[in-house]
Enzyme design. Sequence first.
Site: not given
Ligand code: IPE
Ligand code: IPE
Ligand code: MG
Length: 243
Positions: A19-20, A23, A32, A36, A65, A68, A70, A130, A210
Site C-alpha cells: 500500500d502507498g 501517496r 498515480r 504503481h 475486489t 474497481w 477507482r 519460491l 503475526e
Molecule cells: C489494499 O489497499 C489493497 C491492495 C494493496 C491491493 P487499499 O489502498 O485498496 O485499501 P484501503 O482503501 O486503504 O483500505
Molecule cells: C496500493 O497503493 C496499490 C493498490 C491498491 C492497487 P494505493 O494506490 O492504494 O496507494 P495510496 O493508498 O492511495 O497511497
Molecule cells: Mg491504498
Amino acid sequence: MDKKELTEKMPAHVAVIMDGNGRWAERNGVSRLSGHNAGMLAMKEIIKRADVMGIKYLTVYAFSTENWKRSQEEVGGIFNLLVKYVGSELTELHENNVRVRILGDWRQVPKAAVTSIEKALDTTKNNDGLQFNIALNYGGRQEILHAVRTICSRVSSGEIGISDVTETMISDALYTGEENGKIPDPDLIIRTSGEERLSNFLLWQCAYSELAFTDSLWPDFTPDEFENIVHAFAGRKRRFGGR
Ligand code: IPE
Ligand code: IPE
Ligand code: MG
C-alpha cells in the site's frame, strides 16, 4: 539468534499488503500510475530477496475486489502494468524456479491480463522454488462466500451432511485451498504505508498471523527493510491460544 536458529524460525509464508503507491506519487509530484509503476519495481526486488532468504511462500495483495471503485484510467493502467510486468519478468521468474499463482477471481479482469496470467501459470506450473502468489481481484469475504457456496452445493446434492462440514473443508475450498495446492496460512502479514488494517485480505487465513506495519510507502519499501521485519518476526513467540 544464530543463523541456524533464524533459518528454523523463518516464516514459511509471508504475505504483503503493498500500500502507498498513490501517496508516493503525490509526494514525488508524479501521476498515480507512475506510483504503481514504482510499486512494481519494488515488488520485483522483494520477490528476489524473499527467494534468497529461503521463504517458501510469498503472497502479495495487488488488486482488491474494492479497487474497481477507482477511476477507469487508474484501473486500466494497473492491469496494463501487470501485463507489462509479466511480459518482461516471466523468463527470469521461470529461470529462478519461481511458481506463480493467482488468488482471486482473476478470470474477470481485462482480457489482456487474463491471457498473460494464463501464460505465467502454465510456464511456471512445474516449478518448486519460491511459491509466488498474487492476490488479484481478491476479496476475503468474497473468497469465503465462494467457499460457502462450494460446500453448500455438496450438502444440497446429498454428498455430505451439515454436521460433516469442518474447518479443514472450509480452508480447502478457499482460493488458497485445493485449487492452488493448499497454501499454508500466512505466518506474517506486512502492510506498508502506515495504515493498520487488513482491507479484506486473507480474512480466514490470518487467524494466527503475526502482523507488522511500517510507515514506508510501498515504492520506498526496500529488501533490507523486508528482511529486518522478517527477522524480527523470527524472534516473536507465537502461542496459538496455548499458554
Ligand atoms: C489494499 O489497499 C489493497 C491492495 C494493496 C491491493 P487499499 O489502498 O485498496 O485499501 P484501503 O482503501 O486503504 O483500505
Ligand atoms: C496500493 O497503493 C496499490 C493498490 C491498491 C492497487 P494505493 O494506490 O492504494 O496507494 P495510496 O493508498 O492511495 O497511497
Ligand atoms: Mg491504498
